[in-house]
Every structure is written in C-alpha cells, then in structure tokens.
Design a protein around this motif. Structure first.
Motif, short mmCIF file in Angstrom:
data_model
loop_
_atom_site.label_atom_id
_atom_site.label_comp_id
_atom_site.label_asym_id
_atom_site.label_seq_id
_atom_site.Cartn_x
_atom_site.Cartn_y
_atom_site.Cartn_z
N GLN A 119 61.05 -7.21 56.21
CA GLN A 119 60.23 -6.27 57.12
C GLN A 119 59.58 -5.11 55.99
O GLN A 119 58.45 -4.71 55.87
CB GLN A 119 60.79 -5.48 58.28
CG GLN A 119 59.96 -4.56 59.06
CD GLN A 119 60.71 -4.06 60.04
OE1 GLN A 119 62.13 -4.42 60.43
NE2 GLN A 119 60.17 -3.02 60.92
N GLN A 120 60.59 -4.71 55.25
CA GLN A 120 60.26 -3.53 54.20
C GLN A 120 59.34 -4.20 53.34
O GLN A 120 58.32 -3.52 52.71
CB GLN A 120 61.41 -3.31 53.63
CG GLN A 120 62.38 -2.25 54.27
CD GLN A 120 63.62 -2.19 53.75
OE1 GLN A 120 64.24 -2.89 52.96
NE2 GLN A 120 64.29 -0.97 53.88
N ALA A 158 56.89 -6.20 53.68
CA ALA A 158 55.61 -6.40 54.13
C ALA A 158 54.98 -5.03 54.36
O ALA A 158 53.74 -5.01 54.63
CB ALA A 158 55.87 -7.10 55.60
N GLU A 159 55.62 -3.91 54.34
CA GLU A 159 55.03 -2.53 54.53
C GLU A 159 54.11 -2.28 53.35
O GLU A 159 54.28 -2.37 52.13
CB GLU A 159 56.52 -1.51 54.40
CG GLU A 159 55.83 -0.21 54.80
CD GLU A 159 56.92 0.79 54.50
OE1 GLU A 159 56.60 2.08 54.76
OE2 GLU A 159 58.16 0.40 54.25
N SER A 160 52.87 -1.82 53.90
CA SER A 160 51.83 -1.25 52.76
C SER A 160 52.13 0.25 52.46
O SER A 160 52.47 1.14 53.48
CB SER A 160 50.47 -1.48 53.46
OG SER A 160 50.00 -2.68 53.72
N LEU A 161 51.84 0.50 51.45
CA LEU A 161 52.02 1.78 50.85
C LEU A 161 50.78 2.41 50.07
O LEU A 161 50.14 1.57 49.24
CB LEU A 161 52.97 1.94 49.84
CG LEU A 161 54.49 1.53 50.33
CD1 LEU A 161 55.55 1.47 49.23
CD2 LEU A 161 55.12 2.41 51.31
N THR A 199 51.44 -3.80 49.37
CA THR A 199 52.55 -4.01 50.08
C THR A 199 53.67 -3.92 49.32
O THR A 199 53.39 -3.89 47.81
CB THR A 199 52.95 -5.27 50.92
OG1 THR A 199 52.98 -6.31 49.76
CG2 THR A 199 51.84 -5.67 51.84
N ARG A 200 54.92 -3.54 49.59
CA ARG A 200 56.09 -3.55 48.72
C ARG A 200 56.32 -4.91 47.92
O ARG A 200 56.41 -4.64 46.64
CB ARG A 200 57.38 -3.21 49.38
CG ARG A 200 57.38 -1.56 49.95
CD ARG A 200 58.56 -1.29 50.80
NE ARG A 200 58.71 -0.18 51.29
CZ ARG A 200 58.85 1.12 50.82
NH1 ARG A 200 59.03 1.09 49.43
NH2 ARG A 200 58.65 2.13 51.48
N GLU A 201 56.03 -5.85 48.47
CA GLU A 201 56.28 -7.25 47.86
C GLU A 201 55.23 -7.53 46.81
O GLU A 201 55.51 -7.64 45.95
CB GLU A 201 56.01 -8.20 48.93
CG GLU A 201 56.46 -9.67 48.32
CD GLU A 201 56.53 -10.66 49.28
OE1 GLU A 201 57.10 -11.72 49.23
OE2 GLU A 201 55.71 -10.52 50.29
#
Length: 167
Positions: free
Chosen positions: A97-98, A100-103, A116-118
C-alpha cells in the motif's frame, strides 16, 4: 516487496565492489579518470539523497544533481554506504500500500514531479546501475577491470544454494 529488498541489497554490494576497485587505482597515474569516476559516483549519491528526502517528505537542500566540490573517495564511500543502508531498511519496511502511494515533489530544475514510492525506488536502482556502468567504462579506459556487478552474480554469491538448483 521481496524483489525490491533484493535489488537494494544488490545495489549495496555493487557499490561496495566498485568503491573497492577504485581504491586500488594508481591515483597519480590516473588522476583525470579517477576524478571522473568520483564525480559520477557523487552524482549517484546526490540523486539517491534527493529521492531519499522525497520519500521522507523532507527538503533535500540540493540545487543540482551533483555538488560543486568533489569529495574524497573514502568520504564518498562512507556516505554512499550510509544511504544504501537506509534504502535497504526502507525497502524492507515498505508495504504494498505504501509502495503504491503517489508523492508530489519538485526536481532540482524546478519542474514538478509525481511518482509512486515504488517508482522512486526503481528509479534509484536503475539510475545507479546506469552510472556504475559509466564508471566501469572509465575503468576500462585505464586498463582496470571493473567489477562484474550483475544481479545474477549477486544472487548466486549471496545464495550459493542457487548453484545447486535450490532456493
């Protein structure tokens, strides 16, 4: 997330291998080549630091993707080892989940970015590999064999059972 963890462990190993080879280069005979290699490795470090700050939600303090001053090889090796350890720990604690988070962030040239973090982590992996290859070419130009920092080699060195067909 296990693959990300493995890729960051590989990055740490590959960086260490490369710094060890560079430490053995005859500095007086190859000043220009060594300077080029250190500048390239410093660029990797700065970009890693910038994206580390993005992932932390902090300001990074860099106005470019390299520094004006060129650090000593040993000093840079120490800083890179610290950053590599941070990325390994970060990847180990990251949930899907983290990841996939967009920053949202700003590039050093002022342009806006969103990843995304990834995606940021994969950028760190591919960017570093690309520039380690550049340093390998610099080493070849002075007749020094660069380390074979292939992911396949890393996996089999760190998990010898793979040679016997076991995971």
């Amino acid at each position: 997330m296990k693959t990300l963890q493995s890729l960051f462990a590989h990055k740490t190993w590959a960086n260490n291998e490369l710094f060890n080879v560079l430490a053995d280069v005859d500095t007086p005979s190859h000043t220009v080549a060594l300077h080029t290699a250190i500048r390239t490795l410093n660029h990797i470090y700065v970009v890693d630091s910038i994206f580390q700050a993005h992932l932390r939600g902090q300001a990074h303090g860099f106005s470019a993707t390299n520094t004006d001053a060129t650090p000593a090889l040993a000093e840079l090796h120490f800083k890179v080892a610290q950053t590599d350890a941070w990325f390994e720990a970060y990847a180990a604690g990251l949930t899907a989940q983290q990841a996939a988070e967009s920053l949202a962030f700003q590039f050093t040239d002022g342009d806006a970015g969103l990843m995304t973090r990834e995606e940021m982590l994969l950028h760190i992996i591919t960017h570093g590999a690309y520039h380690r290859g550049n340093v390998g070419q610099v080493l070849k130009s002075i007749s020094v064999a660069p380390p074979r920092d292939l992911y396949t080699k890393f996996l089999h060195v760190h998990e010898p059972a793979r040679r016997a067909g076991r995971l």
